[in-house]
Design a protein around this motif. Structure first.
Motif, PDB file in Angstrom:
ATOM      1  N   LYS A  87      -4.323   1.607 -29.871  1.00 12.33           N
ATOM      2  CA  LYS A  87      -5.614   0.902 -29.784  1.00 12.33           C
ATOM      3  C   LYS A  87      -6.411   1.350 -28.563  1.00 12.33           C
ATOM      4  O   LYS A  87      -7.608   1.639 -28.648  1.00 12.33           O
ATOM      5  CB  LYS A  87      -5.387  -0.613 -29.731  1.00 12.33           C
ATOM      6  CG  LYS A  87      -6.686  -1.417 -29.650  1.00 12.33           C
ATOM      7  CD  LYS A  87      -6.449  -2.847 -29.200  1.00 12.33           C
ATOM      8  CE  LYS A  87      -6.410  -2.950 -27.704  1.00 12.33           C
ATOM      9  NZ  LYS A  87      -7.453  -3.783 -27.100  1.00 12.33           N
ATOM     10  N   ASN A 208      -4.058  -4.309 -38.291  1.00 15.37           N
ATOM     11  CA  ASN A 208      -3.413  -5.086 -37.238  1.00 15.37           C
ATOM     12  C   ASN A 208      -3.105  -6.504 -37.724  1.00 15.37           C
ATOM     13  O   ASN A 208      -2.012  -7.039 -37.515  1.00 15.37           O
ATOM     14  CB  ASN A 208      -4.313  -5.139 -36.006  1.00 15.37           C
ATOM     15  CG  ASN A 208      -3.631  -5.768 -34.803  1.00 15.37           C
ATOM     16  OD1 ASN A 208      -2.850  -5.140 -34.107  1.00 15.37           O
ATOM     17  ND2 ASN A 208      -3.927  -7.032 -34.551  1.00 15.37           N
ATOM     18  N   GLU A 316     -12.541  -1.815 -29.698  1.00 20.91           N
ATOM     19  CA  GLU A 316     -11.258  -1.551 -30.354  1.00 20.91           C
ATOM     20  C   GLU A 316     -11.488  -1.552 -31.865  1.00 20.91           C
ATOM     21  O   GLU A 316     -12.432  -2.153 -32.359  1.00 20.91           O
ATOM     22  CB  GLU A 316     -10.248  -2.636 -29.981  1.00 20.91           C
ATOM     23  CG  GLU A 316     -10.678  -4.034 -30.353  1.00 20.91           C
ATOM     24  CD  GLU A 316     -10.540  -4.992 -29.184  1.00 20.91           C
ATOM     25  OE1 GLU A 316      -9.588  -4.848 -28.431  1.00 20.91           O
ATOM     26  OE2 GLU A 316     -11.405  -5.856 -29.038  1.00 20.91           O
TER      27      GLU A 316
END
Length: 462
Positions: A87, A208, A316
């Motif tokens: 990330k 994620n 991110e």
């Protein structure tokens, strides 16, 4: 009956516990002092104050103030981020790309590193300049008096001129982000000061969350070095993730045998559409691809005292993506997502349609201005493609592939009837679609139903 797929509350609880335990240490002076000295090693000066700035969804940020400026260290939060090293590397590369290739205001990166290189080996980190600001776009758009702990909703009584002024700035950001052309879908690597290449998988927020809240094995995600040369191949990979999600989430995945069947049918039909290349525009299939940030939303847009954008943070989960992602109008125009809208998805659609007209109006004004200044050519307009994405229903296809936990509600209410014709009701449409599955699909469905019911039984007994 719940149309959304709920997160696995056991997995969620474990992730939250990991985060809480890790965050608790930042109350200790023995932790804070080494972090402050670590920042001072990178950016010397007469420090005047050091404190926790905020705990976000994925990071904790601490700010070191000097006499005339400030520096922030942002540490990835275990339990929230499941690919922390990847990330941070992705975020640093893409922030430098955006700073170099566009005029979108992003914080200047002073230093970054791995967990091993971080103070006290806490976590991968980024040290960057602090962006001075008065408020956030979220607060400027949100309903006045909305309690901090409640989910925000666009102020229904917002002044039209104010809305156009705020939307206009967001439209300008999206236009500037959509200008760079990239040859593949994936995350960027910086080769040298002026060169970036797409070399790694597009690590998305949804990936994620599937691991964090859905218990999806990491091995089911695209391989770390996987990039994609076509939109259709990437959409197939995302559609397959939804199938794996249903198969692997142990708790709270289904509510009954029929709920499991309905979720199975939706995923199989969606995969059929992807494999038949009906979800993507053939003329856009080979790109060029565009920078896309999963987390670009009003909460990450900082405003100065004149209500002008001072900077945009939290890059991110930003990667090179299909143009259709940029062509879908941004769901965050209403601040709240459709699946959480208090009055339901149909009402969200009605309100969104009304506000989108304002957004597209100011987007056209931005485009006209940029074309007059020679910064944009006619073919780079976003207002036309956004209008078409919304009216055709492509908006919902993109939303469904980007938000796995909302997939079922979106598929049955917004996608199924578009491709397979009207059905009696979204809740019972799956029964009418069973004929579209072959016998092996139906056998697999019943095996999955049996397994899911057994998992529910096991959990009830424990």
């Amino acid at each position: 009956m719940e149309m959304r797929m709920n997160p696995d509350d056991v997995t969620w609880e474990q992730a939250e516990e990991t985060s809480d335990n890790w965050l608790a240490q930042f109350l200790e002076r023995s932790i804070l002092v080494p972090i402050a000295y670590f920042i001072l090693e990178q950016k010397r000066g007469n420090a005047t104050e050091f404190a926790i700035l905020k705990k976000g969804s994925y990071n904790i940020s601490l700010r070191l103030k000097y006499e005339n400026e400030a520096t922030v260290i942002r540490l990835s939060q275990p339990g929230a981020v499941f690919f922390p090293e990847e990330k941070v590397v992705n975020e640093v590369a893409v922030m430098r790309f955006i700073a170099d290739q566009t005029s979108v205001p992003v914080p200047f990166i002073v230093h970054s590193g791995t967990k091993k290189e971080s103070p006290l080996e806490l976590s991968p980190f980024i040290i960057m300049d602090y962006v001075e600001h008065e408020t956030k776009m979220y607060d400027a758009l949100n309903t006045p008096g909305c309690p901090v702990e409640e989910r925000g909703v666009l102020d229904p009584d917002i002044d039209r001129d104010r809305l156009e002024m705020l939307y206009g700035q967001l439209a300008d950001v999206l236009l500037r982000l959509a200008m760079p052309a990239l040859p593949r879908i994936g995350s960027l690597s910086q080769v040298d000061d002026f060169t970036w290449e797409v070399t790694r998988r597009p690590l998305s927020m949804n990936m994620n969350e599937l691991v964090r809240l859905g218990g999806l094995p990491r091995s089911k995600l695209p391989k770390a070095d996987a990039t994609f040369s076509t939109t259709s191949s990437y959409l197939e990979a995302l559609v397959d993730l939804n199938i794996e999600h249903l198969a692997h989430q142990r708790n709270d995945a289904v509510e009954s045998a029929d709920d499991c069947r309905r979720k199975f049918v939706a995923r199989r039909l969606f995969r059929k559409l992807a494999r038949d290349k009906r979800l993507a525009n053939p003329s856009l299939d080979k790109g060029p691809f565009k920078i896309w940030c999963d987390d670009l939303r009003p909460a990450n847009v900082l405003l100065n005292y004149n209500m002008q954008i001072a900077g945009i943070v939290d890059w991110e989960f930003t990667y090179s993506a299909p143009p259709e992602f940029s062509y879908a109008p941004p769901w965050w125009l209403l601040i709240e997502k459709p699946e959480y809208w208090p009055k339901g998805i149909e009402d969200w659609t009605r309100v969104f349609d009304y506000r989108l007209k304002t957004f597209l109006k100011v987007m056209k004004q931005c485009e006209d201005s940029a074309i007059q200044q020679g910064r944009l050519i006619e073919a780079q307009r976003l207002s036309g493609p956004m209008h078409d994405s919304w009216t055709s229903g492509d908006f919902w296809v993109i939303y469904a592939v980007l938000h796995s936990f909302a997939f079922d509600a979106i598929y049955w209410q917004k996608i199924d009837s578009r491709f397979f014709g009207p059905a009696e009701s979204p809740e019972h449409a799956w029964k009418e679609r069973l004929d579209l599955l072959d016998e092996s699909d139906k056998d697999e469905m019943e095996r999955l139903v049996a397994r899911k019911l057994e998992e529910m039984e096991t959990r009830t007994l424990s």
